[in-house]
Motif scaffolding. Structure first.
Motif, mmCIF file in Angstrom:
data_model
loop_
_atom_site.group_PDB
_atom_site.id
_atom_site.type_symbol
_atom_site.label_atom_id
_atom_site.label_comp_id
_atom_site.label_asym_id
_atom_site.label_seq_id
_atom_site.Cartn_x
_atom_site.Cartn_y
_atom_site.Cartn_z
ATOM 1 N N PRO A 244 0.797 -1.232 0.000
ATOM 2 C CA PRO A 244 0.000 0.000 0.000
ATOM 3 C C PRO A 244 0.824 1.275 0.000
ATOM 4 C CG PRO A 244 -1.004 -1.615 1.443
ATOM 5 C CD PRO A 244 0.302 -2.201 1.000
ATOM 6 N N ASP A 245 2.040 1.230 0.554
ATOM 7 C CA ASP A 245 2.893 2.429 0.586
ATOM 8 C C ASP A 245 3.773 2.569 -0.651
ATOM 9 O OD1 ASP A 245 1.874 3.138 3.058
ATOM 10 O OD2 ASP A 245 3.434 2.079 4.163
ATOM 11 N N THR B 89 6.524 -8.401 -7.326
ATOM 12 C CA THR B 89 5.321 -9.143 -6.937
ATOM 13 C C THR B 89 4.210 -8.152 -6.614
ATOM 14 O OG1 THR B 89 6.578 -11.035 -6.106
ATOM 15 C CG2 THR B 89 4.340 -10.759 -5.273
ATOM 16 N N ILE B 90 3.058 -8.392 -7.223
ATOM 17 C CA ILE B 90 1.881 -7.548 -7.048
ATOM 18 C C ILE B 90 0.718 -8.415 -6.576
ATOM 19 C CG2 ILE B 90 2.644 -5.906 -8.812
ATOM 20 C CD1 ILE B 90 0.694 -7.246 -10.769
ATOM 21 N N PRO B 91 -0.361 -7.814 -6.097
ATOM 22 C CA PRO B 91 -1.530 -8.633 -5.742
ATOM 23 C C PRO B 91 -2.125 -9.277 -6.990
ATOM 24 C CG PRO B 91 -1.686 -6.398 -4.839
ATOM 25 C CD PRO B 91 -0.575 -6.393 -5.828
ATOM 26 N N GLY B 92 -2.913 -10.317 -6.790
ATOM 27 C CA GLY B 92 -3.608 -10.938 -7.907
ATOM 28 C C GLY B 92 -4.536 -9.957 -8.593
ATOM 29 N N GLY C 96 -7.352 -4.155 -6.742
ATOM 30 C CA GLY C 96 -8.284 -3.913 -5.644
ATOM 31 C C GLY C 96 -9.679 -3.517 -6.079
ATOM 32 N N ALA C 97 -9.795 -2.552 -7.002
ATOM 33 C CA ALA C 97 -11.121 -2.100 -7.425
ATOM 34 C C ALA C 97 -11.864 -3.210 -8.149
ATOM 35 C CB ALA C 97 -10.989 -0.871 -8.324
ATOM 36 N N GLY C 98 -11.131 -3.968 -8.970
ATOM 37 C CA GLY C 98 -11.772 -5.059 -9.682
ATOM 38 C C GLY C 98 -12.318 -6.112 -8.748
ATOM 39 N N HIS C 99 -11.526 -6.504 -7.750
ATOM 40 C CA HIS C 99 -12.005 -7.482 -6.782
ATOM 41 C C HIS C 99 -13.233 -6.970 -6.024
ATOM 42 C CE1 HIS C 99 -8.003 -9.524 -7.144
ATOM 43 N NE2 HIS C 99 -8.768 -10.572 -6.954
ATOM 44 N N LEU D 259 -4.848 -6.571 -2.424
ATOM 45 C CA LEU D 259 -3.828 -5.864 -1.656
ATOM 46 C C LEU D 259 -2.945 -6.889 -0.956
ATOM 47 C CD1 LEU D 259 -5.967 -3.111 0.117
ATOM 48 C CD2 LEU D 259 -4.261 -2.695 -1.672
ATOM 49 N N LEU D 260 -1.668 -6.591 -0.829
ATOM 50 C CA LEU D 260 -0.754 -7.442 -0.068
ATOM 51 C C LEU D 260 -0.696 -6.922 1.367
ATOM 52 C CD1 LEU D 260 2.140 -8.049 -2.640
ATOM 53 C CD2 LEU D 260 0.222 -9.555 -2.057
#
Length: 450
Positions: free
Chosen positions: A13-14, A47-50, A367-370, A380-381
Motif C-alpha cells: 500500500p505504501d 510481486t503484485i496482488p492478484g 483492488g477495485a476489480g475485486h 492488496l498485499l
C-alpha cells in the motif's frame, strides 16, 4: 498450511518495497514484513496482488482470430459469436472455460467476473439441472485456480421495445441461439439464480451475482426484480451499458431516456453495481454513474477490436466512479495491456499524455476489480487479505532496464508473469500452469466447438 515467500520487490500500500517477506497461512496473508530470504520461497522481479478480470465471456475465447477477415461491425461479429454459443454443451463448455481461465491464471488473474447468459439447451429448454452451465463455469474456475463471481445474467428480449409475454416458458421474442439465454421473465430468472446462489452459500471462493444483460435484452419493467436480487443477496450487479451508439439511439426513441437513465430509474445503479463499457455517455449519464458509486468496467482491447469507441474513463474516475478492467471477448487476455490502453486511449482522444498514474491503473486491475466482484478483501498485499501473489519478471526483453510499477503497467505483458499464487495455492510456476500445456488445452477445446 503455512508458507513464506520472499519477494525481491513487492507492491505494498505504501509503494514498491525491496526484500519483502509474505507469510501465507492457508488462503490468507498472515504477515508482511521486510527481511532476508532465509528459507523462504523466492519470487524474483516485482510481486503484485492478484488481478481481477471484472468482465469475461468465457466462450468468446473461441472467437480469437476467427472474426478478423474482411470488414464488418459489432453485429456481424455477434453472428459469429452466436455460432459458437450454439455449439456448446456442459462438457464442451467445461473444457473451453477451464482452458480460458487457465490462460487468465498465466496472465496473473486470480479472480474472474463471468457474465453468464448461456443458460439452457439449444432448444431453449432448461437442462435437467437448470444451472448446469453455471456449475460448469464454477468448476472450470476452481480447476484453473481462480475465484469466480458468476454474474448470472437476465436476458429476455432480442431488442429494445420487444417486451415479454406472461406465461412464456423460454424467452419471448428470442430467436435462434438467443433462446438458450432466456428464462421467460425476470421472476423465473430470479428463481433459477436463487437456486444457484443457495448451492454455493458459505463457499468463499464463489460469489453468485446478477446481471442485466443490457437495455436491449431486459425491458425496464423487469429490471427491479434483478436489482432486488442483488440487494437481497448483497451481491454484485453488472450490466452492459451504452456500448453502441445504435443502442443509445434506440433507447432514447423508445423510452425518452438514455440507457444509464433507464437503469437509474429502475434501481440498478449503486455501489454494488458495475456499468460495463459505458462508452457513449452524456454529462448527465456521467453524473448519475458517479453519484451512485457505480463501478465502471473498461474493456479497451475488446472495445477497439469491435470498433466501439473510447469511453470517458478519466472523467468518470474524477467524478467519483471507480474504474475496473475486463478482457470481455478475450481478443487479448492481458490486464497489463488493458490497463495501459486506458491511458493510451486517453492520449489518442485528447492529444495529451499522462492522464493516469501507474498505481491508479494497477488498482483498477487489482483492488477495485475485486471489490466490484464481491471480494473486497482481495487485491492488496496486507495481512488478512486473500493470499494472491503475482510475480512479474523485470529482466525479460520487454522489461529489462525498467523499474517500479511503470515496468508492469507500461512495459510488461502477460508473458512476463512467471509465478502465481492464488488463494494460497501455487497455480503457476516458471510460467507454466499446474494443469499443463494451456495452449494444447485451448486448441483441443476450441476445435470441439468451431
Amino acid at each position: 498450511m503455512s508458507v513464506t515467500y520472499w519477494c525481491e520487490h513487492a507492491w505494498l500500500p505504501d509503494g514498491v518495497v525491496e526484500s519483502v517477506l509474505v507469510e501465507v497461512d492457508g488462503t490468507r496473508v498472515a504477515a508482511v514484513t521486510q527481511g532476508e530470504p532465509g528459507g523462504a520461497e523466492r519470487l524474483a522481479g516485482l510481486t503484485i496482488p492478484g488481478l481481477a478480470n471484472a468482465h469475461s465471456h468465457a466462450f468468446h475465447r473461441a472467437l480469437r482470430g476467427a472474426t478478423q477477415a474482411g470488414a464488418g461491425d459489432f453485429w456481424t461479429w455477434r453472428d459469429r459469436m452466436y455460432e459458437v454459443a450454439a455449439a456448446l454443451d456442459p462438457d464442451s463448455y467445461l473444457a473451453l472455460a477451464r482452458a480460458a481461465y487457465a490462460e487468465m491464471a498465466l496472465a496473473g488473474i486470480t479472480c474472474v467476473g463471468e457474465f453468464h447468459y448461456l443458460h439452457h439447451a439449444p432448444n431453449g429448454r432448461p437442462y435437467e439441472d437448470a444451472n448446469a452451465m453455471g456449475h460448469t463455469l464454477i468448476q472450470a474456475a476452481r480447476e484453473a485456480g481462480l475465484r469466480i463471481a458468476l454474474l448470472d445474467t437476465c436476458y429476455l428480449t432480442g431488442g429494445i421495445g420487444m417486451g415479454t409475454a406472461a406465461g412464456s416458458g423460454g424467452g419471448t421474442h428470442l430467436a435462434g441461439t438467443q433462446v438458450r439465454f432466456g428464462d421467460g421473465d425476470a421472476d423465473r430468472w430470479a428463481n433459477r439464480a436463487g437456486d444457484l446462489a443457495a448451492a454455493y452459500e458459505g463457499q468463499h471462493d464463489v460469489e453468485i451475482g446478477a446481471a442485466v444483460h443490457s437495455v436491449r435484452a431486459v425491458p425496464p419493467e423487469q429490471m427491479p426484480v434483478i436489482a432486488e436480487f442483488s440487494h437481497h443477496h448483497a451481491a454484485p450487479l453488472h450490466a452492459h451499458v451504452s456500448e453502441q451508439r445504435a443502442e443509445n439511439a434506440a433507447c432514447v426513441e423508445m423510452y425518452a431516456a438514455s440507457p444509464v437513465q433507464v437503469l437509474h430509474e429502475r434501481g440498478v445503479l449503486g455501489p454494488r453495481s458495475t456499468a460495463v463499457h459505458a462508452t457513449h455517455l452524456s454529462d448527465v449519464d456521467i453524473e448519475l454513474l458517479a453519484q451512485s458509486g457505480t463501478h465502471i468496467c473498461m474493456c479497451p482491447t475488446t472495445e477497439r477490436d469491435l470498433a466501439d469507441g473510447i469511453g470517458p474513463a478519466r472523467t468518470l474516475f474524477d467524478h467519483g466512479a471507480p474504474i475496473t478492467l475486463g478482457s470481455d471477448s478475450h481478443a487479448v487476455i492481458d490486464l497489463f495491456e488493458e490497463a495501459r490502453a486506458v491511458e493510451l486511449n486517453e492520449r489518442l482522444a485528447t492529444g495529451e499524455r499522462g492522464h493516469w498514474r501507474a498505481a491508479e491503473l494497477l488498482t483498477a486491475a487489482a483492488g477495485a476489480g475485486h471489490t466490484s466482484l464481491g471480494f473486497p478483501d482481495a487485491g492488496l498485499l496486507v495481512p488478512g487479505a486473500w493470499a494472491d501473489l503475482v510475480s512479474v519478471r523485470l529482466d525479460s526483453v520487454r522489461t529489462a532496464g525498467t523499474g517500479g510499477l511503470e515496468a508492469v503497467v507500461f512495459a510488461a505483458t502477460a508473458a512476463d508473469v512467471h509465478s502465481v499464487v492464488s488463494g494460497g495455492r501455487r497455480v503457476v510456476s516458471e510460467g507454466r500452469h499446474t494443469l499443463g500445456d494451456v495452449g494444447a488445452m485451448l486448441t483441443e477445446a476450441i476445435g470441439r466447438v468451431r
